[in-house]
Design a protein around this motif. Sequence first.
Motif, PDB file in Angstrom:
ATOM      1  N   ASN A 173      44.756  38.802  -8.655  1.00  0.00           N
ATOM      2  CA  ASN A 173      43.742  39.598  -7.947  1.00  0.00           C
ATOM      3  C   ASN A 173      42.464  38.770  -7.867  1.00  0.00           C
ATOM      4  O   ASN A 173      41.953  38.301  -8.868  1.00  0.00           O
ATOM      5  CB  ASN A 173      43.507  40.892  -8.743  1.00  0.00           C
ATOM      6  CG  ASN A 173      42.465  41.807  -8.126  1.00  0.00           C
ATOM      7  OD1 ASN A 173      41.268  41.589  -8.295  1.00  0.00           O
ATOM      8  ND2 ASN A 173      42.903  42.837  -7.430  1.00  0.00           N
ATOM      9  N   GLN A 193      50.919  50.764  -5.528  1.00  0.00           N
ATOM     10  CA  GLN A 193      50.197  50.028  -6.565  1.00  0.00           C
ATOM     11  C   GLN A 193      49.571  51.041  -7.517  1.00  0.00           C
ATOM     12  O   GLN A 193      48.920  51.989  -7.083  1.00  0.00           O
ATOM     13  CB  GLN A 193      49.112  49.131  -5.959  1.00  0.00           C
ATOM     14  CG  GLN A 193      48.237  48.462  -7.032  1.00  0.00           C
ATOM     15  CD  GLN A 193      47.424  47.300  -6.522  1.00  0.00           C
ATOM     16  OE1 GLN A 193      47.987  46.304  -6.078  1.00  0.00           O
ATOM     17  NE2 GLN A 193      46.115  47.387  -6.597  1.00  0.00           N
ATOM     18  N   GLU A 222      43.840  51.109  -0.664  1.00  0.00           N
ATOM     19  CA  GLU A 222      43.313  51.748  -1.867  1.00  0.00           C
ATOM     20  C   GLU A 222      42.445  52.945  -1.490  1.00  0.00           C
ATOM     21  O   GLU A 222      41.443  52.797  -0.799  1.00  0.00           O
ATOM     22  CB  GLU A 222      42.519  50.730  -2.681  1.00  0.00           C
ATOM     23  CG  GLU A 222      42.479  51.081  -4.145  1.00  0.00           C
ATOM     24  CD  GLU A 222      41.711  50.056  -4.939  1.00  0.00           C
ATOM     25  OE1 GLU A 222      42.330  49.411  -5.794  1.00  0.00           O
ATOM     26  OE2 GLU A 222      40.500  49.892  -4.696  1.00  0.00           O
ATOM     27  N   GLY A 228      45.447  57.013  -7.604  1.00  0.00           N
ATOM     28  CA  GLY A 228      45.803  58.393  -7.925  1.00  0.00           C
ATOM     29  C   GLY A 228      47.292  58.666  -7.876  1.00  0.00           C
ATOM     30  O   GLY A 228      47.705  59.821  -7.888  1.00  0.00           O
ATOM     31  N   ALA A 262      47.677  51.593 -11.652  1.00  0.00           N
ATOM     32  CA  ALA A 262      46.965  50.871 -12.706  1.00  0.00           C
ATOM     33  C   ALA A 262      46.619  51.760 -13.902  1.00  0.00           C
ATOM     34  O   ALA A 262      46.946  51.433 -15.040  1.00  0.00           O
ATOM     35  CB  ALA A 262      45.699  50.237 -12.138  1.00  0.00           C
ATOM     36  N   THR A 263      45.984  52.900 -13.631  1.00  0.00           N
ATOM     37  CA  THR A 263      45.428  53.700 -14.731  1.00  0.00           C
ATOM     38  C   THR A 263      46.457  54.001 -15.819  1.00  0.00           C
ATOM     39  O   THR A 263      46.148  53.931 -17.007  1.00  0.00           O
ATOM     40  CB  THR A 263      44.821  55.009 -14.169  1.00  0.00           C
ATOM     41  OG1 THR A 263      43.703  54.638 -13.361  1.00  0.00           O
ATOM     42  CG2 THR A 263      44.373  55.950 -15.264  1.00  0.00           C
ATOM     43  N   GLY A 281      45.725  44.629 -10.239  1.00  0.00           N
ATOM     44  CA  GLY A 281      44.848  43.758 -11.021  1.00  0.00           C
ATOM     45  C   GLY A 281      43.758  44.578 -11.678  1.00  0.00           C
ATOM     46  O   GLY A 281      43.170  45.458 -11.035  1.00  0.00           O
ATOM     47  N   GLY A 314      40.362  43.754 -13.772  1.00  0.00           N
ATOM     48  CA  GLY A 314      39.544  42.594 -14.066  1.00  0.00           C
ATOM     49  C   GLY A 314      39.100  42.426 -15.493  1.00  0.00           C
ATOM     50  O   GLY A 314      39.028  43.401 -16.251  1.00  0.00           O
TER      51      GLY A 314
HETATM   52  C1  LIG Z   1      40.641  49.506 -15.715  1.00  0.00           C
HETATM   53  C2  LIG Z   1      40.771  49.157 -14.272  1.00  0.00           C
HETATM   54  C3  LIG Z   1      40.269  47.961 -13.799  1.00  0.00           C
HETATM   55  C4  LIG Z   1      40.421  47.603 -12.454  1.00  0.00           C
HETATM   56  N1  LIG Z   1      39.975  46.390 -12.026  1.00  0.00           N
HETATM   57  C5  LIG Z   1      40.210  45.997 -10.760  1.00  0.00           C
HETATM   58  C6  LIG Z   1      39.867  44.678 -10.348  1.00  0.00           C
HETATM   59  O1  LIG Z   1      39.366  43.876 -11.128  1.00  0.00           O
HETATM   60  N2  LIG Z   1      40.118  44.330  -9.052  1.00  0.00           N
HETATM   61  C7  LIG Z   1      40.703  45.204  -8.172  1.00  0.00           C
HETATM   62  O2  LIG Z   1      40.910  44.840  -7.005  1.00  0.00           O
HETATM   63  N3  LIG Z   1      41.065  46.442  -8.549  1.00  0.00           N
HETATM   64  C8  LIG Z   1      40.840  46.849  -9.820  1.00  0.00           C
HETATM   65  N4  LIG Z   1      41.272  48.081 -10.226  1.00  0.00           N
HETATM   66  C9  LIG Z   1      42.039  48.934  -9.271  1.00  0.00           C
HETATM   67  C10 LIG Z   1      43.547  48.828  -9.515  1.00  0.00           C
HETATM   68  O3  LIG Z   1      44.018  47.523  -9.327  1.00  0.00           O
HETATM   69  C11 LIG Z   1      44.384  49.797  -8.684  1.00  0.00           C
HETATM   70  O4  LIG Z   1      44.418  49.444  -7.316  1.00  0.00           O
HETATM   71  C12 LIG Z   1      43.965  51.258  -8.761  1.00  0.00           C
HETATM   72  O5  LIG Z   1      43.315  51.564  -9.954  1.00  0.00           O
HETATM   73  C13 LIG Z   1      45.204  52.123  -8.597  1.00  0.00           C
HETATM   74  O6  LIG Z   1      44.900  53.463  -8.797  1.00  0.00           O
HETATM   75  P1  LIG Z   1      45.302  54.208 -10.185  1.00  0.00           P
HETATM   76  O7  LIG Z   1      44.488  53.557 -11.252  1.00  0.00           O
HETATM   77  O8  LIG Z   1      44.924  55.627  -9.923  1.00  0.00           O
HETATM   78  O9  LIG Z   1      46.771  54.028 -10.423  1.00  0.00           O
HETATM   79  C14 LIG Z   1      41.093  48.480 -11.571  1.00  0.00           C
HETATM   80  C15 LIG Z   1      41.591  49.687 -12.053  1.00  0.00           C
HETATM   81  C16 LIG Z   1      41.444  50.037 -13.382  1.00  0.00           C
HETATM   82  C17 LIG Z   1      42.012  51.335 -13.870  1.00  0.00           C
END
Ligand SMILES: Cc1cc2nc3c(=O)[nH]c(=O)nc-3n(C[C@H](O)[C@H](O)[C@H](O)COP(=O)(O)O)c2cc1C
Length: 414
Positions: free
Chosen positions: A114, A261, A198, A242, A263-264, A23, A25
């Motif tokens: 989320n 999981q 995380e 990461g 995201a980036t 997720g 946000g």
């Molecule tokens: C732009 C961005 C916004 C995020 N917003 C949320 C959020 O609103 N809630 C949350 O639980 N995690 C948030 N995360 C964390 C991601 O859901 C995820 O668990 C984490 O970034 C994974 O690591 P990675 O970005 O290195 O792949 C966010 C990550 C990014 C990059």
Amino acid sequence: MRCVDDFRLRFGKKELVPIVVGGMGVDISTAGLALEAARLGGIGHISDAMVKTVSDRRFQTKFVSEKLKLYKYNVANPDKSAVMFDLGHLAEATMRHVGATMEAKRGQGLIFINCMEKLTMNAPRDTLRVRLRAALDAGIDGITLAAGLHLGSFALMEDHPRFRDAKLGIIVSSRRALEIFLRKNARLNRLPDYVVIEGPLAGGHLGFSMDWAAYDLRTIVADIRDYLEAEHLDIPLIPAGGIFTGSDAVSYLEEDAAAVQVATRFTVTQECGLPPKVQQEYFKASESDIEVNQISPTGYPMRMLKNSPAIGAGIRPNCEAYGYLLDSNGKCAYITAYNREVAAHPEAKKLSVMDKTCLCTHMRNYDCWTCGHYAYRLKDTTRRLPDGSYQVLTAEHVFRDYQYSTDQKIALPA
Ligand SMILES: Cc1cc2nc3c(=O)[nH]c(=O)nc-3n(C[C@H](O)[C@H](O)[C@H](O)COP(=O)(O)O)c2cc1C
């Protein structure tokens, strides 16, 4: 050499590609992005952060302007305790966002939402109850409890007809957080269906203090695995933070992670909600352009690009329109910081507030460029176009790259 596709995430009889798009946000992980992950057989997340704003954008509702109209009289008042959320509107906005997403779902994957506890909304329990239950009512496949210990969140859903059939999970950053959660919920006789672990390299808020660099995801995962084994608890574990390549993911799956999981890498996809100009900033970033700071009023450290417009901006708090971070007494650390600067510079036309930011406004406007530690590697995941910009990817391309790549390779787009 194995790839992610050699593994499956099992939920009962359901088998999924073990890739969860986390997720992000305020509509950075849009419905479109989550739907792609589900179509490709994985799990995608939408988020219910500032869901009224999201509904206004997606469905042309007027929730935000109606709230502002109601509380306009209070805009100059530093005391925001009168600013409450209309719970009916909150439920409606959540139902619309979730309902429309679930209706559009295709393929074998799942869509989760989320849900961050830190969005205390001047009435933490009441608003969280509405958010969780409305998401279940609207047919969400699962809920990921985030940004908080969530000690009472299962109880808020316990008498909901979908409490035992929807997938419910929690994000933790330590064994201790999980232990407390499980102990607190033992009486409900309902374990989480998955636990996202995380680590300190994730994007968004971090579940660590400013000594985050002293921690390491693999160690935390092993610690939690040992603890669950000792307790004879079988809960799928999903490391996050990461994991930048398919091979990174495989290294966790080989150690019995159920999925990963990520995201980036999806921040620079067409389906992601970030505006194209901001995506170019993510591509351009070098390692020294990224910092973990404490400007979030939530009290959690947050990782972001140093050139985020949110840093140092001294705008008037917008709690009458938003107010998602107001605690149960109508307070937010940004209001305190802002009023301190107003008192110190009574004649100033433009203020700068360095220590905190108005996170609602800046997340809503895509001006807080939060990212994972490895965002500086995004430029290596695409091609440069003749005009010097970076080619934005499709979510499918990034998903498939995670799914099939081996040997630390990253596939460039066609
Ligand atoms: C732009 C961005 C916004 C995020 N917003 C949320 C959020 O609103 N809630 C949350 O639980 N995690 C948030 N995360 C964390 C991601 O859901 C995820 O668990 C984490 O970034 C994974 O690591 P990675 O970005 O290195 O792949 C966010 C990550 C990014 C990059």
